[in-house]
Design a protein around this motif. Structure first.
Motif, PDB file in Angstrom:
ATOM      1  N   MET A  10     -42.230 -42.020 -27.789  1.00 14.47           N
ATOM      2  CA  MET A  10     -42.138 -43.198 -28.628  1.00 14.47           C
ATOM      3  C   MET A  10     -42.881 -44.617 -27.941  1.00 14.47           C
ATOM      4  SD  MET A  10     -40.344 -42.540 -31.158  1.00 14.47           S
ATOM      5  CE  MET A  10     -39.928 -44.199 -31.747  1.00 14.47           C
ATOM      6  N   ALA A  11     -42.702 -44.576 -26.467  1.00 13.71           N
ATOM      7  CA  ALA A  11     -43.731 -45.605 -25.723  1.00 13.71           C
ATOM      8  C   ALA A  11     -44.746 -45.467 -25.964  1.00 13.71           C
ATOM      9  CB  ALA A  11     -42.980 -45.272 -24.251  1.00 13.71           C
ATOM     10  N   ILE A  12     -45.356 -44.194 -25.774  1.00 14.41           N
ATOM     11  CA  ILE A  12     -46.652 -44.142 -25.880  1.00 14.41           C
ATOM     12  C   ILE A  12     -47.245 -44.409 -27.346  1.00 14.41           C
ATOM     13  CG2 ILE A  12     -48.865 -42.374 -26.012  1.00 14.41           C
ATOM     14  CD1 ILE A  12     -47.374 -40.946 -23.661  1.00 14.41           C
ATOM     15  N   ALA A  13     -46.692 -43.998 -28.345  1.00 10.11           N
ATOM     16  CA  ALA A  13     -47.046 -44.333 -29.920  1.00 10.11           C
ATOM     17  C   ALA A  13     -46.923 -45.828 -30.112  1.00 10.11           C
ATOM     18  CB  ALA A  13     -45.861 -43.735 -30.515  1.00 10.11           C
ATOM     19  N   PHE A  14     -45.829 -46.657 -29.293  1.00 11.40           N
ATOM     20  CA  PHE A  14     -45.762 -48.011 -29.451  1.00 11.40           C
ATOM     21  C   PHE A  14     -46.914 -48.872 -28.960  1.00 11.40           C
ATOM     22  CE2 PHE A  14     -44.304 -52.283 -27.520  1.00 11.40           C
ATOM     23  CZ  PHE A  14     -44.085 -52.926 -28.761  1.00 11.40           C
ATOM     24  N   PHE A  15     -47.613 -48.308 -27.756  1.00 11.32           N
ATOM     25  CA  PHE A  15     -48.524 -49.139 -27.086  1.00 11.32           C
ATOM     26  C   PHE A  15     -50.050 -48.784 -27.855  1.00 11.32           C
ATOM     27  CE2 PHE A  15     -45.576 -49.315 -23.545  1.00 11.32           C
ATOM     28  CZ  PHE A  15     -45.644 -50.780 -23.311  1.00 11.32           C
ATOM     29  N   LEU A  16     -50.002 -47.257 -28.229  1.00 13.64           N
ATOM     30  CA  LEU A  16     -51.341 -47.347 -29.098  1.00 13.64           C
ATOM     31  C   LEU A  16     -51.242 -48.117 -30.434  1.00 13.64           C
ATOM     32  CD1 LEU A  16     -51.398 -43.484 -28.622  1.00 13.64           C
ATOM     33  CD2 LEU A  16     -52.938 -45.012 -27.688  1.00 13.64           C
ATOM     34  N   SER A  17     -50.008 -48.054 -30.980  1.00 12.74           N
ATOM     35  CA  SER A  17     -50.132 -49.057 -32.123  1.00 12.74           C
ATOM     36  C   SER A  17     -50.528 -50.374 -31.982  1.00 12.74           C
ATOM     37  CB  SER A  17     -48.867 -49.084 -32.955  1.00 12.74           C
ATOM     38  OG  SER A  17     -47.936 -49.386 -32.112  1.00 12.74           O
ATOM     39  N   LEU A  18     -50.019 -50.948 -30.782  1.00 15.37           N
ATOM     40  CA  LEU A  18     -50.550 -52.201 -30.261  1.00 15.37           C
ATOM     41  C   LEU A  18     -52.137 -52.430 -30.092  1.00 15.37           C
ATOM     42  CD1 LEU A  18     -47.997 -53.500 -27.763  1.00 15.37           C
ATOM     43  CD2 LEU A  18     -48.101 -54.204 -30.143  1.00 15.37           C
ATOM     44  N   GLY A  19     -52.808 -51.363 -29.599  1.00 15.90           N
ATOM     45  CA  GLY A  19     -54.078 -51.366 -29.451  1.00 15.90           C
ATOM     46  C   GLY A  19     -54.823 -51.103 -30.711  1.00 15.90           C
ATOM     47  N   VAL A  20     -54.433 -50.319 -31.769  1.00 11.35           N
ATOM     48  CA  VAL A  20     -55.061 -50.187 -32.941  1.00 11.35           C
ATOM     49  C   VAL A  20     -55.125 -51.725 -33.400  1.00 11.35           C
ATOM     50  CG1 VAL A  20     -54.805 -49.042 -35.205  1.00 11.35           C
ATOM     51  CG2 VAL A  20     -54.669 -47.853 -33.102  1.00 11.35           C
ATOM     52  N   GLU A  21     -53.934 -52.504 -33.622  1.00 14.86           N
ATOM     53  CA  GLU A  21     -53.980 -53.918 -34.537  1.00 14.86           C
ATOM     54  C   GLU A  21     -54.925 -54.508 -33.805  1.00 14.86           C
ATOM     55  OE1 GLU A  21     -50.133 -55.491 -34.156  1.00 14.86           O
ATOM     56  OE2 GLU A  21     -49.034 -53.945 -34.825  1.00 14.86           O
ATOM     57  N   GLY A  22     -55.508 -54.695 -32.670  1.00 15.66           N
ATOM     58  CA  GLY A  22     -56.658 -55.282 -32.176  1.00 15.66           C
ATOM     59  C   GLY A  22     -58.007 -55.203 -32.859  1.00 15.66           C
ATOM     60  N   CYS A  23     -57.929 -54.043 -33.532  1.00 16.56           N
ATOM     61  CA  CYS A  23     -59.348 -53.712 -34.364  1.00 16.56           C
ATOM     62  C   CYS A  23     -59.504 -54.276 -35.548  1.00 16.56           C
ATOM     63  CB  CYS A  23     -59.555 -52.335 -34.398  1.00 16.56           C
ATOM     64  SG  CYS A  23     -59.298 -51.102 -32.867  1.00 16.56           S
ATOM     65  N   ALA A  24     -60.596 -54.984 -35.992  1.00 18.39           N
ATOM     66  CA  ALA A  24     -60.639 -55.668 -37.419  1.00 18.39           C
ATOM     67  C   ALA A  24     -61.886 -55.437 -37.847  1.00 18.39           C
ATOM     68  CB  ALA A  24     -59.992 -57.200 -36.999  1.00 18.39           C
ATOM     69  N   GLN A  25     -62.119 -55.639 -38.869  1.00 14.55           N
ATOM     70  CA  GLN A  25     -63.458 -55.530 -39.585  1.00 14.55           C
ATOM     71  C   GLN A  25     -64.061 -57.010 -39.428  1.00 14.55           C
ATOM     72  OE1 GLN A  25     -65.363 -53.313 -40.706  1.00 14.55           O
ATOM     73  NE2 GLN A  25     -63.865 -51.617 -40.043  1.00 14.55           N
ATOM     74  N   VAL A  26     -65.368 -57.350 -39.159  1.00 12.50           N
ATOM     75  CA  VAL A  26     -65.767 -58.566 -38.885  1.00 12.50           C
ATOM     76  C   VAL A  26     -66.968 -58.861 -39.794  1.00 12.50           C
ATOM     77  CG1 VAL A  26     -66.882 -60.377 -37.372  1.00 12.50           C
ATOM     78  CG2 VAL A  26     -65.120 -58.739 -36.483  1.00 12.50           C
ATOM     79  N   ALA A  27     -66.835 -59.497 -40.703  1.00  5.82           N
ATOM     80  CA  ALA A  27     -68.100 -59.746 -41.668  1.00  5.82           C
ATOM     81  C   ALA A  27     -69.295 -60.632 -40.828  1.00  5.82           C
ATOM     82  CB  ALA A  27     -67.372 -60.935 -42.899  1.00  5.82           C
ATOM     83  N   PRO A  28     -70.545 -60.348 -41.614  1.00  7.91           N
ATOM     84  CA  PRO A  28     -71.715 -60.496 -41.088  1.00  7.91           C
ATOM     85  C   PRO A  28     -71.712 -62.009 -40.647  1.00  7.91           C
ATOM     86  CG  PRO A  28     -72.115 -59.065 -42.688  1.00  7.91           C
ATOM     87  CD  PRO A  28     -70.738 -59.234 -42.716  1.00  7.91           C
ATOM     88  N   TRP A  29     -71.501 -62.933 -41.548  1.00  9.23           N
ATOM     89  CA  TRP A  29     -71.245 -64.196 -41.275  1.00  9.23           C
ATOM     90  C   TRP A  29     -70.468 -64.703 -40.280  1.00  9.23           C
ATOM     91  CZ3 TRP A  29     -69.684 -61.992 -45.779  1.00  9.23           C
ATOM     92  CH2 TRP A  29     -68.276 -62.323 -45.942  1.00  9.23           C
ATOM     93  N   GLN A  30     -69.413 -64.038 -39.985  1.00  6.16           N
ATOM     94  CA  GLN A  30     -68.522 -64.128 -38.704  1.00  6.16           C
ATOM     95  C   GLN A  30     -69.097 -63.856 -37.460  1.00  6.16           C
ATOM     96  OE1 GLN A  30     -64.803 -62.337 -40.023  1.00  6.16           O
ATOM     97  NE2 GLN A  30     -64.216 -64.121 -40.899  1.00  6.16           N
ATOM     98  N   ARG A  31     -69.969 -63.145 -37.285  1.00  8.00           N
ATOM     99  CA  ARG A  31     -70.364 -62.661 -35.991  1.00  8.00           C
ATOM    100  C   ARG A  31     -71.059 -63.777 -35.123  1.00  8.00           C
ATOM    101  NH1 ARG A  31     -72.747 -56.769 -38.233  1.00  8.00           N
ATOM    102  NH2 ARG A  31     -70.546 -55.993 -38.696  1.00  8.00           N
ATOM    103  N   GLY A  32     -71.684 -64.743 -35.912  1.00  8.10           N
ATOM    104  CA  GLY A  32     -72.412 -65.898 -35.072  1.00  8.10           C
ATOM    105  C   GLY A  32     -71.189 -66.512 -34.313  1.00  8.10           C
ATOM    106  N   ASN A  33     -70.001 -66.965 -34.724  1.00  6.22           N
ATOM    107  CA  ASN A  33     -69.025 -67.513 -34.328  1.00  6.22           C
ATOM    108  C   ASN A  33     -68.401 -66.807 -33.159  1.00  6.22           C
ATOM    109  OD1 ASN A  33     -69.097 -69.477 -36.208  1.00  6.22           O
ATOM    110  ND2 ASN A  33     -67.712 -68.490 -37.667  1.00  6.22           N
TER     111      ASN A  33
END
Length: 75
Positions: A10-33
């Motif tokens: 459960m602890a490993i699953a919890f920490f892995l779920s926190l790591g996955v939340e940090g991944c996000a799709q970035v639109a091409p016009w946001q990459r400059g920011n």
């Protein structure tokens, strides 16, 4: 013993779920920011390297970084 294994799972699953939340799709016009200097982990890498050298020299400590110093600024 089974309870400990389940708790570890459960602890490993919890920490892995926190790591996955940090991944996000970035639109091409946001990459400059995100590429701006103030968004970098180290906005001024040369200054950080210089400060690390000075800190290591002043503290006269070994093991903090790859350099050792005697307090005089020399290696």
């Amino acid at each position: 013993m089974m309870k400990l294994g389940r708790l570890a799972f459960m602890a490993i699953a919890f920490f892995l779920s926190l790591g996955v939340e940090g991944c996000a799709q970035v639109a091409p016009w946001q990459r400059g920011n995100l590429a701006k200097q103030h968004m970098a982990l180290e906005p001024y890498p040369m200054q950080s390297s210089f400060r690390g050298h000075i800190y290591g020299s002043r503290e006269a400590a070994s093991g903090i970084s790859s350099s050792e110093g005697g307090g005089c600024g020399c290696y």
